[in-house]
Enzyme design. Structure first.
Site, PDB file in Angstrom:
ATOM      1  N   ASP A  41       0.862  -1.188   0.000  1.00 39.66           N
ATOM      2  CA  ASP A  41       0.000   0.000   0.000  1.00 39.66           C
ATOM      3  C   ASP A  41       0.896   1.235   0.000  1.00 39.66           C
ATOM      4  OD1 ASP A  41      -3.310  -0.083   0.606  1.00 39.66           O
ATOM      5  OD2 ASP A  41      -2.373   1.876   0.618  1.00 39.66           O
ATOM      6  N   TYR A 182     -12.273   7.391 -14.701  1.00 37.17           N
ATOM      7  CA  TYR A 182     -12.320   6.068 -14.042  1.00 37.17           C
ATOM      8  C   TYR A 182     -12.727   4.999 -15.058  1.00 37.17           C
ATOM      9  CZ  TYR A 182     -13.437   2.518 -10.489  1.00 37.17           C
ATOM     10  OH  TYR A 182     -13.469   1.374  -9.717  1.00 37.17           O
ATOM     11  N   LYS A 186     -10.496   1.794 -16.318  1.00 32.29           N
ATOM     12  CA  LYS A 186     -10.928   0.406 -16.105  1.00 32.29           C
ATOM     13  C   LYS A 186     -11.096  -0.328 -17.433  1.00 32.29           C
ATOM     14  CE  LYS A 186     -10.927   0.166 -11.624  1.00 32.29           C
ATOM     15  NZ  LYS A 186      -9.790  -0.543 -10.999  1.00 32.29           N
TER      16      LYS A 186
END
Ligand SMILES: NC(=O)c1ccc[n+]([C@@H]2O[C@H](COP(=O)([O-])OP(=O)(O)OC[C@H]3O[C@@H](n4cnc5c(N)ncnc54)[C@H](O)[C@@H]3O)[C@@H](O)[C@H]2O)c1
Length: 275
Positions: A41, A182, A186
């Site tokens: 992360d 977005y 994707k």
């Protein structure tokens, strides 16, 4: 971890963006199935906290940074030996900390409650998207997926084994107003996944995408006022849980999916039929 059935016994798995949300749940289920997990992360402390719960390892890096990703893979291999599974899960919605977006969502929910059909726009529309917002979205999702897959293939192809899972979305094929960046990111990931699957199939490295529907995580928390609408739109009548995605990832990583490559698996309660 021994709660599972050993479906991933002896495997190593690197999961990006796994300090919380879908990544953390994927790591938990993979760990229970016997995998040794490496949690990535942005913050090492956050990654370590999740890794410690699972008896795994933690590495920090921003997946949109090419050099940092290369170092992270070196570190991961030095920690666990080799890499059998990569999950490119790290992602952003683009409305993190955006109070104006929360306001728009609340107004939209109120309009729906009044029986009106509000404008389908969560980010305010393309006219308000800055170059920086557009580039950051593509950088985290597309560059991040590319950088991580490039390193993973270097490790997996010579060993003739490996399973790579990328994270798409129903938005990669359905699209939605107010989500151009977005949705583009994707959709790009889904195309990338198919191309890479072709390229490495002969080496027994499998590459598949998961395209989640609406799942309850921190990412979708700002959409809470719209959950009743999303539940109504979903034939199965609910928002998904992280396990709905985690079990798909375990399946794709396991030998149960040994003839599955270049596919998009989309747990979405029927919101979008067949990706
Ligand atoms: N939750 C949903 O409904 C949903 C639906 C479709 C797709 N997805 C996708 O699933 C993935 C996980 O989503 P989530 O709901 O768990 O989100 P989340 O916001 O709860 O978790 C995302 C994690 O990724 C980390 N991250 C963000 N940018 C990073 C970077 N540049 N480098 C490394 N780590 C980074 C964050 O710190 C966070 O821990 C994302 O790719 C998201 O687009 C989620």
């Amino acid at each position: 971890m021994s709660a599972g059935n050993g479906r991933l016994a002896g495997r190593t798995a690197l999961i990006t963006g796994a300090a919380r949300g879908l990544g953390a749940r994927i790591a938990k289920r993979m760990s229970e199935e016997g995998a040794r997990v490496v949690i990535n992360d942005l913050s090492l402390a956050a990654a370590r906290s999740t890794a410690d719960e699972l008896g795994g390892e933690a590495v920090a890096c921003d997946v949109s940074d090419s050099a940092a990703v290369a170092s992270m893979f070196e570190e991961a291999v030095s920690l666990v030996g080799d890499l059998d599974i990569l999950v490119c899960n790290a992602g952003i919605s683009g409305i993190e900390g955006d109070n104006a977006a929360r306001q728009r969502i609340a107004e939209r929910a109120e309009a729906l409650a009044r029986g009106e059909q509000p404008e389908d726009s969560l980010d305010g529309g393309i006219a308000g998207v800055t170059d920086e917002q557009w580039r950051r979205m593509l950088a985290v999702h597309m560059d991040g997926t590319f950088y991580c897959c490039r390193e993973a293939v270097k490790l997996m192809r010579p060993r003739n084994r490996g399973s790579i899972i990328t994270m798409g979305s129903i938005m990669g094929t359905f699209g939605r107003g107010g989500g151009t960046a977005y949705c583009a990111a994707k959709a790009g990931i889904l195309g990338f996944t198919r191309a890479l699957a072709h390229e490495v199939a002969a080496y027994d490295v499998r590459v598949n995408a998961i395209a989640p529907g609406w799942i309850r995580t921190d990412m979708t928390d700002p959409l809470k006022p719209l959950h009743p609408m999303l539940e109504m739109q979903t034939p199965m009548g609910r928002i998904g849980e992280p396990d709905d995605i985690a079990w798909a990832a375990v399946y794709l990583a396991s030998d149960e999916a040994k003839f599955v490559t270049g596919q998009t698996l989309s747990p979405n309660g029927g919101w979008y039929m067949s990706q």
